[in-house]
Design a protein around this motif. Sequence first.
Motif, PDB file in Angstrom:
ATOM      1  N   MET A  36       0.844  -1.172   0.000  1.00 22.62           N
ATOM      2  CA  MET A  36       0.000   0.000   0.000  1.00 22.62           C
ATOM      3  C   MET A  36       0.893   1.241   0.000  1.00 22.62           C
ATOM      4  O   MET A  36       1.896   1.303   0.699  1.00 22.62           O
ATOM      5  CB  MET A  36      -0.886  -0.002   1.248  1.00 22.62           C
ATOM      6  N   ARG A  37       0.513   2.232  -0.770  1.00 28.26           N
ATOM      7  CA  ARG A  37       1.256   3.494  -0.855  1.00 28.26           C
ATOM      8  C   ARG A  37       0.604   4.488   0.116  1.00 28.26           C
ATOM      9  O   ARG A  37      -0.553   4.865  -0.061  1.00 28.26           O
ATOM     10  CB  ARG A  37       1.231   4.000  -2.291  1.00 28.26           C
ATOM     11  N   ILE A  38       1.356   4.872   1.143  1.00 27.17           N
ATOM     12  CA  ILE A  38       0.841   5.756   2.192  1.00 27.17           C
ATOM     13  C   ILE A  38       1.558   7.094   2.135  1.00 27.17           C
ATOM     14  O   ILE A  38       2.783   7.159   2.276  1.00 27.17           O
ATOM     15  CB  ILE A  38       1.039   5.123   3.586  1.00 27.17           C
ATOM     16  N   GLY A  39       0.813   8.155   1.936  1.00 27.60           N
ATOM     17  CA  GLY A  39       1.351   9.509   1.979  1.00 27.60           C
ATOM     18  C   GLY A  39       1.313  10.004   3.416  1.00 27.60           C
ATOM     19  O   GLY A  39       0.236  10.189   3.978  1.00 27.60           O
ATOM     20  N   LEU A  40       2.470  10.202   4.013  1.00 34.98           N
ATOM     21  CA  LEU A  40       2.566  10.525   5.439  1.00 34.98           C
ATOM     22  C   LEU A  40       3.155  11.913   5.655  1.00 34.98           C
ATOM     23  O   LEU A  40       4.287  12.190   5.240  1.00 34.98           O
ATOM     24  CB  LEU A  40       3.443   9.473   6.135  1.00 34.98           C
ATOM     25  N   ASP A  41       2.400  12.771   6.289  1.00 38.01           N
ATOM     26  CA  ASP A  41       2.874  14.101   6.672  1.00 38.01           C
ATOM     27  C   ASP A  41       3.733  13.966   7.931  1.00 38.01           C
ATOM     28  O   ASP A  41       3.615  12.983   8.671  1.00 38.01           O
ATOM     29  CB  ASP A  41       1.667  15.006   6.941  1.00 38.01           C
TER      30      ASP A  41
END
Length: 186
Positions: A1-6
Amino acid sequence: MRIGLDLDGVCYNFERRARQVLEQHRGVSFPHGGSRDWNWIRDRVPSDDWAWMWKQISLLFEDESSWYPGAPSVMRQLCEENDVVVITSRPTRARGATKRALNHIGVVPAELHVLSYGVPKTTVPHCDVYVDDMPGNITGFLTWTTASVLVPRRHWNTDMEITGWEDRVRRYDNLKEVLEWARRAQ
């Protein structure tokens, strides 16, 4: 899964660190209390002190004690189990300090994007899920992508209206909940 994390406001307590830097190095103190918007600190300190702080990139972003409790461990696990794309809004000259800080805590994301303020995070190639705290970013993800958005409960986003997007937005209290969600979603 591709997770965009701030990072700031999600994994790193920027508000606390900015307060520490300004108080310890400039003698500037300002009222404690939950900030309600992104300009809360800036609006409460002299402009020359605010400008000075932004020149202290390493001091501001490489403080090991400013990660939210448990964040380094959760971030490492997320990176081991997923393609984590760190997408953070910081001055672009903070890229090196950001990478050093992540390396110091053993976090090796698949990608690191340090975007200048005002550059939409949706300019980064699509993620399956985004983890962000800023209302403008959350709205952008919901409007321009089909991804789910995981949102930490923070003073500045509690009043955010998510009507119509309830099926794609999940609020959480602890970053561990993001790891649990990612594991269930796989």
